[in-house]
Motif scaffolding. Structure first.
Motif, PDB file in Angstrom:
ATOM      1  N   VAL A 128      29.644  35.160  48.669  1.00 51.90           N
ATOM      2  CA  VAL A 128      29.231  34.025  48.022  1.00 51.90           C
ATOM      3  C   VAL A 128      30.223  33.283  47.164  1.00 51.90           C
ATOM      4  CG1 VAL A 128      27.548  32.771  46.744  1.00 51.90           C
ATOM      5  CG2 VAL A 128      26.830  34.366  48.438  1.00 51.90           C
ATOM      6  N   LEU A 129      30.793  34.400  46.159  1.00 50.92           N
ATOM      7  CA  LEU A 129      31.867  34.281  45.025  1.00 50.92           C
ATOM      8  C   LEU A 129      33.185  33.657  45.768  1.00 50.92           C
ATOM      9  CD1 LEU A 129      31.031  36.553  42.412  1.00 50.92           C
ATOM     10  CD2 LEU A 129      30.184  34.174  42.268  1.00 50.92           C
ATOM     11  N   LEU A 130      33.517  34.501  46.806  1.00 52.02           N
ATOM     12  CA  LEU A 130      34.791  33.967  47.629  1.00 52.02           C
ATOM     13  C   LEU A 130      34.819  32.547  47.793  1.00 52.02           C
ATOM     14  CD1 LEU A 130      35.603  37.463  49.241  1.00 52.02           C
ATOM     15  CD2 LEU A 130      37.122  36.342  47.550  1.00 52.02           C
ATOM     16  N   ALA A 131      33.652  32.298  48.910  1.00 53.14           N
ATOM     17  CA  ALA A 131      33.372  31.061  49.143  1.00 53.14           C
ATOM     18  C   ALA A 131      33.571  29.888  48.367  1.00 53.14           C
ATOM     19  CB  ALA A 131      32.007  30.885  50.134  1.00 53.14           C
ATOM     20  N   GLN A 132      32.972  30.275  47.230  1.00 54.56           N
ATOM     21  CA  GLN A 132      33.018  29.019  45.842  1.00 54.56           C
ATOM     22  C   GLN A 132      34.651  29.011  45.464  1.00 54.56           C
ATOM     23  OE1 GLN A 132      30.134  30.949  43.229  1.00 54.56           O
ATOM     24  NE2 GLN A 132      28.333  30.009  44.357  1.00 54.56           N
ATOM     25  N   SER A 133      35.162  30.200  45.380  1.00 54.21           N
ATOM     26  CA  SER A 133      36.468  30.421  44.921  1.00 54.21           C
ATOM     27  C   SER A 133      37.392  29.431  45.936  1.00 54.21           C
ATOM     28  CB  SER A 133      36.782  31.482  44.820  1.00 54.21           C
ATOM     29  OG  SER A 133      38.208  31.531  44.334  1.00 54.21           O
ATOM     30  N   TRP A 134      36.939  29.673  47.324  1.00 53.28           N
ATOM     31  CA  TRP A 134      38.030  28.865  48.226  1.00 53.28           C
ATOM     32  C   TRP A 134      37.501  27.400  48.012  1.00 53.28           C
ATOM     33  CZ3 TRP A 134      41.861  28.158  50.985  1.00 53.28           C
ATOM     34  CH2 TRP A 134      42.072  27.416  52.112  1.00 53.28           C
ATOM     35  N   THR A 135      36.456  27.013  47.889  1.00 53.69           N
ATOM     36  CA  THR A 135      35.613  25.535  47.831  1.00 53.69           C
ATOM     37  C   THR A 135      36.691  25.013  46.652  1.00 53.69           C
ATOM     38  OG1 THR A 135      33.933  25.929  48.796  1.00 53.69           O
ATOM     39  CG2 THR A 135      34.006  24.048  47.566  1.00 53.69           C
ATOM     40  N   ARG A 136      36.761  25.438  45.345  1.00 54.37           N
ATOM     41  CA  ARG A 136      37.449  24.996  44.113  1.00 54.37           C
ATOM     42  C   ARG A 136      39.258  25.086  44.750  1.00 54.37           C
ATOM     43  NH1 ARG A 136      34.501  29.057  41.749  1.00 54.37           N
ATOM     44  NH2 ARG A 136      36.251  30.489  41.259  1.00 54.37           N
ATOM     45  N   ALA A 137      39.586  25.942  45.414  1.00 55.65           N
ATOM     46  CA  ALA A 137      40.922  25.915  45.696  1.00 55.65           C
ATOM     47  C   ALA A 137      41.053  24.558  46.774  1.00 55.65           C
ATOM     48  CB  ALA A 137      41.433  27.207  46.463  1.00 55.65           C
TER      49      ALA A 137
END
Length: 201
Positions: free
Chosen positions: A46-55
């Motif tokens: 979940v945190l990786l997906a959120q980080s990808w969205t921010r990228a």
């Protein structure tokens, strides 16, 4: 006759009930540890997906958590299998625990040379076993048009003598994992899925 004291006469072996309770407690602890690892893995995704969205939204150094030494750099999809994975920036052991990683020594996707993405065979790249020649692979990078690749073949190579030269030749993609699939022990062989660029989306 004098009765001599027996050694350790004050100590008794635990009864069957106590042994059973001890085994049950040990089992519960092991089960809880396994369950917690699964929960941690789900939270990490979940945190990786959120980080990808921010990228995608333009954040340049979007790490999934403050102490992470990696960040998401791309998203890989295999539409025919319904599989996708967030690609991380470093091929180190920490990054590989959470997802596929673009090896530092490899070419940047879309540039001349081989872009090498590695992941574990029993988790994030388990689906490579089902990939076939001709399958489409889509690689999305923040702020760029998605890249399309077609799978051209597979090889099993020795990890020390893979024959992969990242800085040589036209742009290609190599998805790498351990071989054979399903093995419980590490080995020297690697499974490589090769893909060549197709037209941009």
């Amino acid at each position: 006759m004098i009765a001599l004291p027996r050694p350790f006469s004050r100590f008794r072996l635990p009864g069957p009930r106590l042994v059973a309770l001890g085994l049950m407690a040990t089992g519960l602890v092991l089960f809880a540890q396994g369950a917690w690892l699964g929960v941690k893995a789900d939270i990490a995704q979940v945190l990786l997906a959120q980080s990808w969205t921010r990228a995608i939204d333009g954040e340049s150094a979007s790490t999934p958590w403050p102490w992470a030494d990696f960040r998401p750099v791309a998203r890989l999809s295999v539409p025919s299998l319904g599989e996708h994975a967030i690609i991380l920036s470093d091929g180190g052991a920490e990054a590989l625990a959470f997802g596929p990683a673009l090896l530092d020594a490899s070419a940047r996707p879309g540039e001349p040379g081989v872009s090498v993405i590695a992941a574990h065979r029993d988790t994030h790249f388990a689906f490579l076993e089902a990939v076939r020649p001709g399958d489409l692979i889509v690689l999305e990078q923040a702020g760029e048009a998605p890249l399309r690749y077609r799978v051209t073949g597979m090889d099993v190579v020795d990890a020390e003598r893979s024959g992969i030269e990242p800085g040589i030749g036209p742009a290609r993609l190599a998805l790498v994992t351990c071989w054979p699939f399903g093995s419980l022990v590490p080995g020297p062989d690697r499974y490589v899925v090769w893909a060549e660029p197709a037209a941009r989306l």
